[in-house]
Structures are given as structure tokens and as C-alpha cells.
Design a protein around this motif. Structure first.
Motif, PDB file in Angstrom:
ATOM      1  N   PRO A  82      -1.656  -5.243  -4.765  1.00  0.00           N
ATOM      2  CA  PRO A  82      -1.516  -3.916  -5.360  1.00  0.00           C
ATOM      3  C   PRO A  82      -0.106  -3.369  -5.122  1.00  0.00           C
ATOM      4  O   PRO A  82       0.546  -3.740  -4.164  1.00  0.00           O
ATOM      5  N   THR A  83       0.341  -2.448  -5.965  1.00  0.00           N
ATOM      6  CA  THR A  83       1.627  -1.771  -5.746  1.00  0.00           C
ATOM      7  C   THR A  83       1.377  -0.272  -5.845  1.00  0.00           C
ATOM      8  O   THR A  83       1.223   0.269  -6.931  1.00  0.00           O
ATOM      9  N   MET A  84       1.314   0.372  -4.683  1.00  0.00           N
ATOM     10  CA  MET A  84       0.879   1.772  -4.633  1.00  0.00           C
ATOM     11  C   MET A  84       1.860   2.645  -3.830  1.00  0.00           C
ATOM     12  O   MET A  84       2.757   2.143  -3.166  1.00  0.00           O
ATOM     13  N   GLY A  85       1.630   3.942  -3.915  1.00  0.00           N
ATOM     14  CA  GLY A  85       2.274   4.933  -3.042  1.00  0.00           C
ATOM     15  C   GLY A  85       3.793   4.882  -3.067  1.00  0.00           C
ATOM     16  O   GLY A  85       4.407   4.767  -4.129  1.00  0.00           O
ATOM     17  N   GLY A  86       4.366   4.931  -1.886  1.00  0.00           N
ATOM     18  CA  GLY A  86       5.811   5.051  -1.738  1.00  0.00           C
ATOM     19  C   GLY A  86       6.616   3.884  -2.279  1.00  0.00           C
ATOM     20  O   GLY A  86       7.794   4.049  -2.603  1.00  0.00           O
ATOM     21  N   VAL A  87       6.018   2.715  -2.383  1.00  0.00           N
ATOM     22  CA  VAL A  87       6.754   1.581  -2.952  1.00  0.00           C
ATOM     23  C   VAL A  87       6.759   1.682  -4.469  1.00  0.00           C
ATOM     24  O   VAL A  87       7.778   1.478  -5.124  1.00  0.00           O
ATOM     25  N   SER A  88       5.616   2.039  -5.026  1.00  0.00           N
ATOM     26  CA  SER A  88       5.576   2.214  -6.473  1.00  0.00           C
ATOM     27  C   SER A  88       6.419   3.418  -6.883  1.00  0.00           C
ATOM     28  O   SER A  88       7.055   3.401  -7.931  1.00  0.00           O
ATOM     29  N   ALA A  89       6.461   4.449  -6.041  1.00  0.00           N
ATOM     30  CA  ALA A  89       7.238   5.652  -6.367  1.00  0.00           C
ATOM     31  C   ALA A  89       8.693   5.544  -5.931  1.00  0.00           C
ATOM     32  O   ALA A  89       9.374   6.549  -5.741  1.00  0.00           O
ATOM     33  N   SER A  90       9.171   4.329  -5.733  1.00  0.00           N
ATOM     34  CA  SER A  90      10.613   4.160  -5.491  1.00  0.00           C
ATOM     35  C   SER A  90      11.057   2.869  -6.158  1.00  0.00           C
ATOM     36  O   SER A  90      11.095   2.783  -7.381  1.00  0.00           O
TER      37      SER A  90
ATOM     38  N   ALA B 213      -1.151   7.529  -6.413  1.00  0.00           N
ATOM     39  CA  ALA B 213      -2.264   7.873  -5.525  1.00  0.00           C
ATOM     40  C   ALA B 213      -3.353   6.809  -5.639  1.00  0.00           C
ATOM     41  O   ALA B 213      -3.571   6.255  -6.717  1.00  0.00           O
ATOM     42  N   GLY B 214      -4.012   6.528  -4.544  1.00  0.00           N
ATOM     43  CA  GLY B 214      -5.092   5.549  -4.558  1.00  0.00           C
ATOM     44  C   GLY B 214      -6.281   6.061  -5.355  1.00  0.00           C
ATOM     45  O   GLY B 214      -6.520   7.262  -5.417  1.00  0.00           O
ATOM     46  N   PRO B 215      -7.036   5.152  -5.971  1.00  0.00           N
ATOM     47  CA  PRO B 215      -8.175   5.559  -6.800  1.00  0.00           C
ATOM     48  C   PRO B 215      -9.179   6.432  -6.051  1.00  0.00           C
ATOM     49  O   PRO B 215      -9.735   7.373  -6.606  1.00  0.00           O
ATOM     50  N   ARG B 216      -9.385   6.153  -4.754  1.00  0.00           N
ATOM     51  CA  ARG B 216     -10.368   6.940  -4.002  1.00  0.00           C
ATOM     52  C   ARG B 216      -9.903   8.382  -3.823  1.00  0.00           C
ATOM     53  O   ARG B 216     -10.694   9.321  -3.946  1.00  0.00           O
ATOM     54  N   VAL B 217      -8.611   8.541  -3.544  1.00  0.00           N
ATOM     55  CA  VAL B 217      -8.052   9.888  -3.384  1.00  0.00           C
ATOM     56  C   VAL B 217      -8.184  10.666  -4.697  1.00  0.00           C
ATOM     57  O   VAL B 217      -8.568  11.835  -4.713  1.00  0.00           O
ATOM     58  N   ILE B 218      -7.902   9.992  -5.797  1.00  0.00           N
ATOM     59  CA  ILE B 218      -7.992  10.651  -7.102  1.00  0.00           C
ATOM     60  C   ILE B 218      -9.438  11.047  -7.392  1.00  0.00           C
ATOM     61  O   ILE B 218      -9.714  12.167  -7.815  1.00  0.00           O
TER      62      ILE B 218
ATOM     63  N   GLY C  80       0.817  -1.207   0.000  1.00  0.00           N
ATOM     64  CA  GLY C  80       0.000   0.000   0.000  1.00  0.00           C
ATOM     65  C   GLY C  80       0.853   1.261   0.000  1.00  0.00           C
ATOM     66  O   GLY C  80       0.353   2.354  -0.208  1.00  0.00           O
ATOM     67  N   GLY C  81       2.171   1.115   0.262  1.00  0.00           N
ATOM     68  CA  GLY C  81       3.052   2.285   0.273  1.00  0.00           C
ATOM     69  C   GLY C  81       3.906   2.348   1.520  1.00  0.00           C
ATOM     70  O   GLY C  81       4.226   1.318   2.118  1.00  0.00           O
TER      71      GLY C  81
END
Lengths: 318, 286
Positions: free
Chosen positions: B204-212, B231-236, B166-167
Motif C-alpha cells: 500500500p502507499t498511504m499517509g505521509g509517503v503518498s502525500a509527499s 487517509a486509511g479506509p478505516r479512518v474514513i 503506511g506513512g
């Protein structure tokens, strides 16, 4: 309520209002009330000092987002000369949430890059409230590579709620853009000095914040997620933002204690926006000192130190 | 009781409780197509639904077991344990959340790293345990990842990482944000040594893990239909105030937008990665 003051500053606002009133009376009256004004001004300063000596994390977060807080372009105007803005990522667009270019500090040419929030509504929208899209990060990286080639130190200035969470940003690879910057900055062959001047919002902040020196203004914040975001996930209620802010320890003071930042730059009494000139002077002083430190280290040693610092982040038991 | 059962003499009536004669875990249901699946068949099929090819989430250890050769596996940095340096507390203490996650998963933290071989090619493989606090990246995950990289550099062998996260881990606050910089810096070193890194993003691969680390592969691959993004779909959805297009942030969407090199079916993971790695390390065809 006086909107120039935050909620916890209202007692100061009331005193200031009284002083203004007296001044008004004083100007069309024979009686000398200078003494009384002086007394109230002292009282106001004491009150400010006492309120500001004991701020909660959530209050500091409010100061970091203060609508009158100096932004990156304000510092550009006050600190640097010969600024030439350089636009665009050469692939898609120019992102106005990140400003970058060459400029001089005390005559010395540098690359400066920072997030810009925007002051009035129109400008806020143009700057996307300081939330960069991938092209902003790619522009920043392009300028950093240019700095590397021409042996210019890079100064970055962080002030963002975070990277923009939008459809287009995802389509164009927001994650990759941030990741690429972290990757490249960790080994960029020129000194990088980062200062958090306002809000340091998560990966969107870090993406221009990997380097040799990490400084924070006294009332700026830096955190893995916004207090509101943290509260809504962990407390299941965004009303708990104050508690989340406290728990995450996002203030300069706490992060210095934890060894995560190198230096705190003092702000004028009441915050940077109360005396932008003094703030700029303090920032200039800190930047010059940091430049002196990185200048004194040969580049290969500097890169080794940067790597060691990055690799040491974290707490675990073995 | 309906009118029909009421008519029956009591000795013919069966109590509801008797129905529970099937042992638990023998059958499972595909979350995607609803097909009822026999557990043993699912195991043979690496937890991919035989009816609709839905890739179910699997644990880190199971992942590494099905990916690496059976012989000669050795876990790296297994002794690292998380600590609560900040005394973080939300509605629960971080310490308690850790204990709970450790009990539920039998892991110390959310990343498992193993040195081993893939079709006799030596390599290091890492896998995120999503069930451990959402596969979130804190100090232990970061440090284990760096040790994986260091092992690769030391022995000149490739790195493969299966991410599911999740990040960043909020309970470690800024320390976890800095793990993004830390893992990326380590990968920059690996890159300079000319050693391949293959990142396989799973759901899922989201947030800080996907962005590194996850987006920094020489080859970025993904399992089918995995949710991947910053960013998660809900936040978007809350930000842009419109419903998101079908398939947004799924592997196929990322492939189309040029973010990943390929989508790999789990049942072909060993073959395809071995094939690619053999070429990147200039070895003869397998």
C-alpha cells in the motif's frame, strides 16, 4: 464544573467563583471587602502561575484546542487592515476550512493564509472543523503563486486537526494536493513565515507550513499524528493519548529544544484566550521581527537557506 | 478419532504428524484467489499470481533485483542507520522495534536505494521495504531518498521510486513529518534540472509517503489493485459513517479520478518504464 476552564484549571475556577461571589456581596453591603478580593485575586494569579509553569503535554494539547482560543479570523481582525478575502481554487470549489487573502500589517501588503475552525456549531460545520479538503490546499497554492508574482511575503497560520479524511477528498487527490504544496513552497520565490496558532495536525498542517520561519504560540502543538491517533495505533487504546502526547513531544518548548522550530511566541497567563488583545500584540511583534529577518536576506540566499533547513531535518547515524 | 479409524487395526492407522512431509516454502497460496502455487513458478512470474494476476507484496531488495539490470548495481547510502533521538517509547521501546525490524528484514531501515541500469540506461532506483515497520518514513528513509535525488542530479540520470508504506513513522514524531517537506524539496530541485522522476506506487502507499514523494512523479504509475490514498479506509469510514464503495482507493479508482498516469503489470514494469524513460530523455527507441 465551569466550562470556561479546563479540568486541570478547576482550582482556579473555584477561586474565581469565590471572588465573583464576594464582589456580589460587596456591591450591596456596607462592609469594605476590597482587601479580601485583592488577596484572593493575588492567590488566583499565583495558583494560575504555578499550574501553568508545569503543564503536561496533554494539557497543552487541551489548551491548543480550547474552544475559546483565538482563531485565524480573530487575528485577521486584530492584526491586519484592508483584508480582502480571495476565494476558490479555480477548479472545483471554495474550501471554507482555509481562508486566504491580501491584507496589510503596519501598512505593508502581504498574503495571509490560514486554517479556520469555526466558533459555534453552524460555523464549525461550515468550516469543516478546520479540516481542509484538496481544494483548500489548491486555493492556498494559487494565492502563494500570486504572492510570488506580486512580490508579497506570505504569512501562514496553522490551526487544524488535520486534512479531512473523506471520500470526496480522496477522490479529488488529497495526497497530491498536500504533496504539491510542499514541493512548490520549498522553492516559492517570496518569503514565507509560518505560525502555529493552535493545533498543528500532521500533513494537513504542514501543507501550508513550509517556509523560511516557523514559529509557534507557547501553548500550540505540532505533531505527526494526533495524540489520540498515535495512542490507538501504538498503544491500541485511545485512552493513552496523554502518554502519546508526552512521547511525541508536540509542544512548542520541546520542538524548540529539538531545533525543529525557530521561535516561541509567549502567551498571556492562562493561555491566549484569557487575554486575546495581549496575544495579538505578541503575535504582531513576532511577525514584524520575522519579516525584518527575511527582509534582511536577499531572495536567492533566502531560498538557499530554506532548502538547507529542509534538507537537514532528521537524525541518523553514518 | 472417528468411527472408521477406530475400526482399523492399529498397524494401518497413520498418525497425523506424518502428513508434514512437504518442505516448507515450496508451495504458497494466493491471498486473492486461493490458488495453490508452486514457489519456483511464482519466482518466474515475479510474485504475480498466474491464475488471477494478483500482485503480491515483495521486499525492497527483491524489487530492485527484478527491476534493474543484473550487472553494475551499487547501493547508495547503505551505511545510514536510524537513531532514537527522542527516546520514544510506547508499549515497546522504539529502539527495540528497530532491532526487531532489522532482524526480521536484514535491512537497516525501510528504504533501499541503488544506482544501476535499466536496459543499459543509467538510473537510480529506490524501493520501500514494507516489512520494516510498515515501510514507514523516518529520518533514514528521508535522507536516503535525498541522496538518491542528489546522485541523479550529479550524474544527470532519472529516478524511479517504488513506494510501499503506511506513512510517516510515528516514533520519530515531528522529525518524520518533516521528511515529507525534505523529500518534496529535493524533488523540486530534481524537477528544475529537467531530470525525470517516475513514481511507482505499490500496495500500500498511504499517509505521509503518498502525500509527499509518491504523488510527485513526472509520471505517477501504480501496480494493479494497490491501495493508495491519504487517509486509511478505516479512518474514513469512522469519519463519514458509511461503507466505502467497492474498489475505493485502489489503483483503478485513482486512474479513473485522474491521480495517476497508468497502471503497470509488474511483469511489464521494465519494458514500460524503459520505453517511457527513453522518450523523456530523448533517446532512440529501445
Amino acid at each position: 464544573m465551569n466550562l470556561n476552564f479546563l479540568d486541570f484549571e478547576q482550582p482556579i475556577a473555584e477561586l474565581e467563583a469565590k471572588i465573583e461571589e464576594l464582589r456580589y456581596v460587596g456591591s450591596d453591603n456596607e462592609i469594605n471587602i476590597g482587601e479580601e478580593i485583592q488577596r484572593l485575586q493575588n492567590k488566583s494569579r499565583d495558583l494560575t502561575e504555578s499550574i501553568f509553569s508545569n503543564l503536561k503535554a496533554a494539557q497543552i494539547a487541551q489548551l491548543a484546542r480550547h474552544p475559546q482560543r483565538p482563531y485565524f479570523l480573530d487575528y485577521i481582525e486584530q492584526l491586519f487592515t484592508d483584508f480582502e478575502e480571495l476565494h476558490g481554487d479555480r477548479a472545483f470549489a471554495d474550501d471554507n476550512a482555509i481562508v486566504g487573502g491580501v491584507a496589510r500589517l503596519d501598512g505593508r501588503p502581504l498574503m495571509v493564509i490560514g486554517q479556520q475552525k469555526g466558533r459555534d456549531t453552524k460555523e464549525k460545520v461550515r468550516r469543516n472543523f478546520g479540516m481542509p479538503r484538496p481544494e483548500g490546499y489548491r486555493k492556498a497554492l494559487r494565492l502563494m503563486h500570486m504572492a510570488e508574482r506580486f512580490k508579497l511575503p506570505v504569512l501562514t497560520f496553522i490551526d487544524t486537526p488535520g486534512a479531512y479524511p473523506g471520500v470526496g477528498a480522496e477522490e479529488r487527490g488529497q495526497s497530491e494536493a498536500i504533496a504539491r504544496n510542499l514541493f512548490e513552497m520549498s522553492a516559492l520565490k517570496t518569503p514565507i513565515i509560518t505560525t502555529v496558532i493552535g493545533e498543528g495536525g500532521s500533513g494537513g498542517a504542514l501543507a501550508i507550513g513550509v517556509g523560511d520561519r516557523l514559529m509557534m504560540l507557547q501553548y500550540s502543538t505540532y505533531s505527526v499524528i494526533s495524540p489520540e491517533g498515535c495512542a490507538s495505533i501504538l498503544w491500541k487504546s485511545s485512552d493513552k493519548a496523554a502518554e502519546a502526547a508526552e512521547a511525541m513531544g508536540l509542544t512548542a518548548h520541546r520542538l524548540k529544544e529539538l531545533g525543529l522550530i525557530d521561535h516561541i511566541i509567549s502567551e498571556p497567563l492562562g493561555g491566549a484566550h484569557r487575554d486575546p488583545e495581549m496575544m495579538a500584540a505578541n503575535l504582531r511583534q513576532a511577525l514584524l521581527e520575522s519579516l525584518e529577518i527575511v527582509d534582511a536576506t536577499p531572495l536567492d540566499k533566502l531560498l538557499e537557506q530554506r532548502y538547507t533547513k529542509l534538507i537537514r531535518y532528521g537524525n541518523y547515524a553514518e | 478419532m472417528n468411527w472408521f479409524t477406530k475400526l482399523l487395526p492399529s498397524r494401518i492407522r497413520t498418525e497425523g504428524g506424518n502428513r508434514k512431509s512437504v518442505p516448507e516454502g515450496l508451495w504458497s497460496k494466493c491471498q486473492a484467489c486461493g490458488a495453490v502455487l508452486y514457489r519456483a513458478e511464482m519466482d518466474r512470474n515475479l510474485d504475480v499470481c498466474p491464475k488471477c494476476d494478483h500482485h503480491m507484496r515483495i521486499g525492497a531488495r527483491q524489487r530492485l533485483e527484478q527491476f534493474l539490470d543484473a550487472e553494475g548495481r551499487e547501493e547508495i547510502a547503505a551505511n545510514l542507520k536510524p537513531v532514537d533521538a527522542l527516546k520514544f517509547r510506547d508499549i515497546k521501546k522504539y529502539k527495540d522495534r528497530l532491532t526487531q525490524a532489522q532482524r526480521a528484514t536484514s535491512e537497516h531501515d525501510a528504504l533501499v536505494v541503488m544506482q544501476g541500469t535499466l536496459k543499459s540506461m543509467p538510473l537510480v532506483a529506490a524501493a520501500f521495504e514494507f516489512k520494516f515497520m510498515g515501510g514507514s518514513m523516518g529520518s533514514v528513509v528521508g535522507e536516503r531518498f535525498v541522496r538518491a535525488v542528489n546522485t541523479c542530479i550529479e550524474h544527470n540520470m532519472p529516478l524511479v521510486c517504488f513506494s510501499a508504506s503506511g506513512g510517516a513513522r510515528m516514533q520519530e514524531a515531528l522529525f518524520s513529518l518533516m521528511q515529507m517537506a525534505k523529500t518534496s524539496a529535493a524533488l523540486a530541485r530534481l524537477n528544475k534540472k529537467g531530470i525525470p522522476f517516475i513514481s511507482v506506487m505499490t500496495d500500500p502507499t498511504m499517509g505521509g509517503v503518498s502525500a509527499s514523494l509518491a504523488m510527485l512523479g513526472d509520471i505517477n504509475a501504480a501496480e494493479p489493485n494497490a491501495l493508495i490514498g491519504f487517509a486509511g479506509p478505516r479512518v474514513i469510514e469512522q469519519t463519514v459513517r458509511e461503507t466505502l464503495p467497492e474498489g475505493f482507493q485502489r489503483s483503478e479508482f485513482l486512474l479513473e479520478h485522474g491521480a495517476i498516469d497508468m497502471i503497470i503489470d509488474r511483469r511489464e514494469m521494465r519494458d514500460r518504464l524503459a520505453n517511457v524513460l527513453a522518450m523523456l530523455t530523448r533517446q532512440p527507441s529501445l
